[in-house]
Design a protein around this motif. Structure first.
Motif, PDB file in Angstrom:
ATOM      1  N   LYS A  18       0.831  -1.202   0.000  1.00 43.39           N
ATOM      2  CA  LYS A  18       0.000   0.000   0.000  1.00 43.39           C
ATOM      3  C   LYS A  18       0.871   1.259   0.000  1.00 43.39           C
ATOM      4  O   LYS A  18       0.587   2.219  -0.695  1.00 43.39           O
ATOM      5  CB  LYS A  18      -0.892   0.019   1.242  1.00 43.39           C
ATOM      6  CG  LYS A  18      -2.330  -0.393   0.957  1.00 43.39           C
ATOM      7  CD  LYS A  18      -3.202  -0.128   2.168  1.00 43.39           C
ATOM      8  CE  LYS A  18      -4.459  -0.953   2.105  1.00 43.39           C
ATOM      9  NZ  LYS A  18      -5.159  -0.998   3.388  1.00 43.39           N
ATOM     10  N   ALA A  22       0.852   3.844  -3.058  1.00 40.79           N
ATOM     11  CA  ALA A  22       0.422   5.217  -2.768  1.00 40.79           C
ATOM     12  C   ALA A  22       1.482   6.218  -3.206  1.00 40.79           C
ATOM     13  O   ALA A  22       1.185   7.182  -3.926  1.00 40.79           O
ATOM     14  CB  ALA A  22       0.123   5.379  -1.282  1.00 40.79           C
ATOM     15  N   LYS A  44      -4.274  11.352   0.787  1.00 34.74           N
ATOM     16  CA  LYS A  44      -4.070   9.906   0.803  1.00 34.74           C
ATOM     17  C   LYS A  44      -3.848   9.389   2.229  1.00 34.74           C
ATOM     18  O   LYS A  44      -4.536   8.490   2.684  1.00 34.74           O
ATOM     19  CB  LYS A  44      -2.848   9.578  -0.069  1.00 34.74           C
ATOM     20  CG  LYS A  44      -2.653   8.112  -0.335  1.00 34.74           C
ATOM     21  CD  LYS A  44      -3.541   7.660  -1.481  1.00 34.74           C
ATOM     22  CE  LYS A  44      -3.799   6.171  -1.399  1.00 34.74           C
ATOM     23  NZ  LYS A  44      -4.828   5.751  -2.365  1.00 34.74           N
TER      24      LYS A  44
END
Lengths: 198, 184
Positions: A18, A22, A44
């Motif tokens: 992740k 990201a 985010k």
């Protein structure tokens, strides 16, 4: 035992992935450089993933801005460290640098085409206005946050810093140092006051 | 060995450019054009133009692009790593210190003073970008006639979409680029 450990490993791998995806996406979409990374990262990591708190985000940006190198890279290192320690930082740095490598490797083959292209030029013009809007939006959101603290000093610091940097070409590090000093004094005074009241 | 030279040059540049972005450009120019003559001045001007057009951190992009032009893909990788390594070490140490000591009252004081200053700097960056987008020559003193109307409309539309629908900034920036292609 084995299964819980495996689960933990699996979860960690999920976190690294992740983090990587990201930062990769953020870096691939950072046009205009520098501070654009702040609204993108805030969206985010603070709003979507909930891994970093609002105030903490500002602290991380302050550290990133005061360190050598690119703001986006430094912010990515800090976010990675916050979420998954130094290995997290390795992952976020790679995620930030990889898009540059891929895009510029591709661009280096036909960059004269890109350089002299009127359509690219128009897209850049439009994007510049969009980037300005993105930054103004986050300034408004964060600025309202400071005003809502209902204290005069932070608002004053914000106003004076803005005027110093924008209109008097004030040295960024001098401004940061003075604000830090004011913050320390303010903290000490409030602590003393609080102690007396108790 | 060209890779080692690239690595050490961008390591030094990464270490000494605080504030990032275009601050590194004069340093890169001196090393790459004047000292090593790897690129000519017009070639370097192309690097600056391309770096401004491609996404990603400006410092990393310029290191990578110069590296690729001088030493191929491997040159690009080596330059990018060199440029990032000093930040990596220094910021990691600071991150460790921050999470260790952030509850100390002195550190709390420092941070509470820095937060408003950082927002002010963001605001200043936003205003400079705004002026650059509205007046192509980047000067507010330019008369109202020189204002670039499509840019203003794109700005207003982007801003309203961001405030009202809390849309992803990435989507808004790409949308602004597409709108620019059509209307600018």
């Amino acid at each position: 035992m084995g299964s819980t450990e495996e689960k933990k490993k699996g979860r960690q791998r999920g976190t690294y992935w992740k983090l990587f995806s990201a930062t990769f996406l953020l870096s691939a979409c950072t046009f205009g450089g520098g501070f654009v990374i702040v609204p993108l990262m805030r969206k985010k990591f603070v709003e979507q993933l909930g891994w970093i708190e609002e105030q903490e985000m500002l602290d991380l940006i302050a550290i990133a801005r005061s360190s050598p190198g690119s703001l986006a890279v430094n912010a990515a290192i800090l976010a990675g460290y916050r979420v998954a320690g130094w290995l997290g930082s390795v992952v976020t740095v790679l995620g930030t640098v990889l898009p540059s490598l891929l895009i510029l490797s591709a661009v280096s083959f036909f960059y004269t085409l890109l350089r002299d292209n009127p359509i690219v030029d128009r897209a850049m013009t439009g994007m510049q206005a969009g980037v300005a809007a993105v930054i103004c939006d986050v300034v408004l959101t964060m600025g309202i946050g400071v005003v809502k603290e209902n204290r005069v000093l932070p608002v004053l610091l914000m106003g004076v810093s803005f005027v110093a940097v924008q209109f008097f070409d004030g040295n960024v590090f001098a401004v940061l140092a003075i604000c830090a000093l004011v913050g320390v004094i303010d903290g000490a005074v409030r602590k003393k006051k609080g102690g007396r009241e108790e | 060995m060209i890779y080692w030279q690239l690595f050490s040059i961008f390591f030094t540049i990464g270490l000494f450019t605080i504030g990032g972005g275009y601050a590194a450009m004069p340093l890169i120019e001196r090393q790459v054009v004047e000292q090593h003559a790897w690129l000519t001045m017009p070639q370097f001007a192309d690097v600056v133009a391309i770096v401004g057009m491609t996404p990603g951190p400006i410092a990393v992009n310029s290191a990578t692009f110069v590296g690729i032009r001088v030493g191929g893909i491997v040159g690009g990788i080596v330059s990018a790593l060199g440029c990032v390594l000093p930040s990596f070490v220094i910021v990691l140490i600071l991150a460790h210190l921050y999470y260790r000591f952030r509850n100390l009252s002195v550190v709390q004081g420092i941070l509470s003073g820095l937060r408003p200053a950082i927002i002010a700097m963001l605001a200043s960056a936003g205003l400079s970008l705004l002026v650059l987008a509205f007046w192509k020559d980047g000067s507010v003193l330019a008369s109202l006639e020189n204002v670039h109307l499509p840019s203003i409309l794109i700005f207003i539309a982007s801003f309203l979409i961001l405030r009202k629908w809390k849309c992803s900034p990435i989507v808004v920036m790409i949308g602004a680029g597409v709108a620019g292609m059509i209307f600018c």
